[in-house]
Structure formats: structure tokens, C-alpha cells
Design a protein around this motif. Structure first.
Motif, PDB file in Angstrom:
ATOM      1  N   VAL A 147     -45.441  -0.218   8.516  1.00 41.48           N
ATOM      2  CA  VAL A 147     -44.823   0.607   9.556  1.00 41.48           C
ATOM      3  C   VAL A 147     -43.704   1.440   8.932  1.00 41.48           C
ATOM      4  O   VAL A 147     -43.114   1.045   7.928  1.00 41.48           O
ATOM      5  CB  VAL A 147     -44.250  -0.258  10.708  1.00 41.48           C
ATOM      6  CG1 VAL A 147     -45.363  -0.978  11.451  1.00 41.48           C
ATOM      7  CG2 VAL A 147     -43.225  -1.242  10.186  1.00 41.48           C
ATOM      8  N   LYS A 148     -43.436   2.572   9.544  1.00 44.25           N
ATOM      9  CA  LYS A 148     -42.346   3.426   9.097  1.00 44.25           C
ATOM     10  C   LYS A 148     -41.088   3.130   9.913  1.00 44.25           C
ATOM     11  O   LYS A 148     -41.171   2.838  11.105  1.00 44.25           O
ATOM     12  CB  LYS A 148     -42.715   4.897   9.249  1.00 44.25           C
ATOM     13  CG  LYS A 148     -43.806   5.356   8.283  1.00 44.25           C
ATOM     14  CD  LYS A 148     -44.059   6.854   8.428  1.00 44.25           C
ATOM     15  CE  LYS A 148     -45.116   7.323   7.428  1.00 44.25           C
ATOM     16  NZ  LYS A 148     -45.370   8.779   7.540  1.00 44.25           N
ATOM     17  N   VAL A 149     -39.955   3.204   9.249  1.00 47.72           N
ATOM     18  CA  VAL A 149     -38.683   3.008   9.944  1.00 47.72           C
ATOM     19  C   VAL A 149     -37.888   4.305   9.890  1.00 47.72           C
ATOM     20  O   VAL A 149     -38.049   5.115   8.973  1.00 47.72           O
ATOM     21  CB  VAL A 149     -37.877   1.851   9.319  1.00 47.72           C
ATOM     22  CG1 VAL A 149     -38.606   0.533   9.519  1.00 47.72           C
ATOM     23  CG2 VAL A 149     -37.624   2.093   7.837  1.00 47.72           C
ATOM     24  N   ALA A 150     -37.048   4.461  10.904  1.00 48.31           N
ATOM     25  CA  ALA A 150     -36.309   5.724  11.015  1.00 48.31           C
ATOM     26  C   ALA A 150     -35.137   5.801  10.048  1.00 48.31           C
ATOM     27  O   ALA A 150     -34.817   6.873   9.528  1.00 48.31           O
ATOM     28  CB  ALA A 150     -35.822   5.911  12.454  1.00 48.31           C
ATOM     29  N   ASP A 151     -34.487   4.653   9.809  1.00 42.49           N
ATOM     30  CA  ASP A 151     -33.301   4.683   8.950  1.00 42.49           C
ATOM     31  C   ASP A 151     -33.083   3.302   8.335  1.00 42.49           C
ATOM     32  O   ASP A 151     -33.822   2.346   8.612  1.00 42.49           O
ATOM     33  CB  ASP A 151     -32.069   5.136   9.723  1.00 42.49           C
ATOM     34  CG  ASP A 151     -31.896   4.367  11.021  1.00 42.49           C
ATOM     35  OD1 ASP A 151     -32.171   3.138  11.028  1.00 42.49           O
ATOM     36  OD2 ASP A 151     -31.506   4.980  12.021  1.00 42.49           O
TER      37      ASP A 151
END
Length: 248
Positions: free
Chosen positions: A230-234
Motif C-alpha cells: 500500500v502507498k502512504v501519504a507521508d
């Protein structure tokens, strides 16, 4: 000096193995088979020693079904002189293989026994060590360099901390690692010549070796499917997710 090189017929390393529906083992039906890659390295090293005039004869041996003759012919095409197939349809465990090789060695009387360090089907990495124990011979495992020096052999072996060099008196047992050499491709003329080289067929009973299995496979299953990432925003979200997973 003679060299004895055991080779094993395994699923080709480019093929993805399939597990049988009942979980009893790996499905071998209609699957491409070839020589175990580490055994190819062992054959190549024996051929190079022969080309250097340090070995007079190379005998390859395989324990397995009748189709293992193809594997032996491949070794003969690489440069081995003769072959022996101990034919059996049973699955042979490393200890039984070691006992069989000890019996074969009594006939061949090799100065060197060169094996692949492991087979890629079971990854046991046991046969060479067991054979050395049964025959009470010096061994050099995980060899990345082999040098014959009269009645001794110098083996550079790969260990966790780097390289270690051992000097063994012959007869000796060597197991080969990946960086020892790069096996050659057999040329068409050599493949044709291999068909005329001697290939003897025997059975385990000829050597009086008990091949009854000591282990029982309870179940074989596919490895779990890897979950998608999954990608995380920060960075803050990354740390929060790691904490939730118990990693951070």
C-alpha cells in the motif's frame, strides 16, 4: 586418478513447481526435467581437471527412474567417460543415496568424488557430508575453487565470514558451490558421441542397500500468496502503520 560424479534428475530450474491437488507432493507429470544445476557444476569441474591432465577418467552415476538415462547422457556429452544408472522408481533419501554411492565407490575406486552441494528439489545439502562420514574421507564442502596438488587437493570454500582454504589428502569428497565454474553447453558432435559411451544399469538390490524411507511427508502446500503493498501519504502515516503492525 578417477573422478566419480553423482548427478540427479530434477525439475528444470526455470519451471515453477506445482503441488498435487491432494497435497501429497510435487506434480511431476508433463514437467520439463534436467540435471540438477549444482551437479552440472560438479561435472564441469571434473571435465576441466581431466582437460588439465590431472584426472584420467570420469564416471557419472545417477539413482532414479529409467528416464535418468537422459541426465547421464547429458553428463557424457559434457565430457564424462562412462555412466552408471541405479534404477529405481522409489524416492531415495540422502542417507540411502550416500550408502549407494559408498558401494559404487568400492567398485570405481575414485581419487575424487565431486558432488553438487545440494539438489534444488529437496535442498537437503546432506549427501556429500553423509558420504564422507560413511567412508571416513576428508571433505571440502561449498567449493569455489579446486586445485589438485599431487596426492592432495586444495579446496577454497565459501563460509559465512568469507573464504576458507583446506588441504585434503586424496581420496577426498568435494561438494560444489555456484561460483566454482560456469558449465559448458554440450556441442552437437559431443551429444552424438555420448550415445556411444558406455552406460550401465543396475538396481539397489545389486548393492544390497536398504532404500526404505525413514521420513514420511505429511503434507505439501504452496507458499502463502504475498499481500499487495500500500502507498502512504507521508512519514507520519508510515510510522502509524508500522506501529499498528507491531514493527515500530
Amino acid at each position: 586418478m578417477k573422478a566419480l560424479v553423482p548427478v540427479k534428475r530434477v525439475i528444470d530450474y526455470n519451471v515453477k513447481p506445482r503441488v498435487k491437488a491432494d497435497g501429497s507432493g510435487v506434480d511431476l507429470a508433463n514437467v520439463k526435467m534436467s540435471m540438477n544445476p549444482f551437479d552440472e557444476i560438479a561435472v564441469e569441474e571434473a571435465v576441466r581437471l581431466k582437460e588439465a591432465g590431472q584426472i584420467d577418467e570420469i564416471v557419472v552415476v545417477s539413482i532414479g527412474p529409467a528416464k535418468a538415462q537422459e541426465t547421464l547422457r547429458a553428463a557424457l556429452a559434457m565430457g564424462a567417460d562412462s555412466a552408471l544408472l541405479i534404477e529405481t522408481e522409489e524416492a531415495i533419501e540422502p542417507l540411502a543415496v550416500a550408502k549407494m554411492l559408498k558401494a559404487v565407490s568400492g567398485e570405481v575406486e575414485p581419487g575424487l568424488i565431486i558432488l553438487g552441494k545440494q539438489a534444488i528439489d529437496d535442498d537437503s545439502n546432506q549427501t556429500g557430508q553423509m558420504l564422507a562420514g560413511l567412508m571416513n574421507l576428508p571433505q571440502g564442502t561449498f567449493a569455489s575453487k579446486v586445485e589438485l596438488e599431487g596426492d592432495h587437493v586444495r579446496v577454497t570454500r565459501e563460509v559465512d565470514g568469507g573464504l576458507e582454504t583446506v588441504r585434503l589428502s586424496t581420496p577426498a569428497i568435494i561438494t560444489t558451490d555456484l561460483r566454482l565454474n560456469e558449465p559448458r553447453y554440450a556441442s552437437l558432435p559431443n551429444i552424438m558421441k555420448a550415445k556411444k559411451k558406455p552406460l550401465e544399469i543396475k538396481t539397489p538390490a545389486d548393492y544390497g542397500v536398504d532404500i526404505a524411507p525413514r521420513l514420511k511427508t505429511l503434507n505439501v502446500s504452496e507458499p502463502p500468496v504475498r499481500q499487495a503493498g500500500v502507498k502512504v501519504a507521508d512519514v507520519d502515516e508510515l510510522i502509524a502503520r508500522l506501529k499498528a503492525m507491531g514493527v515500530a
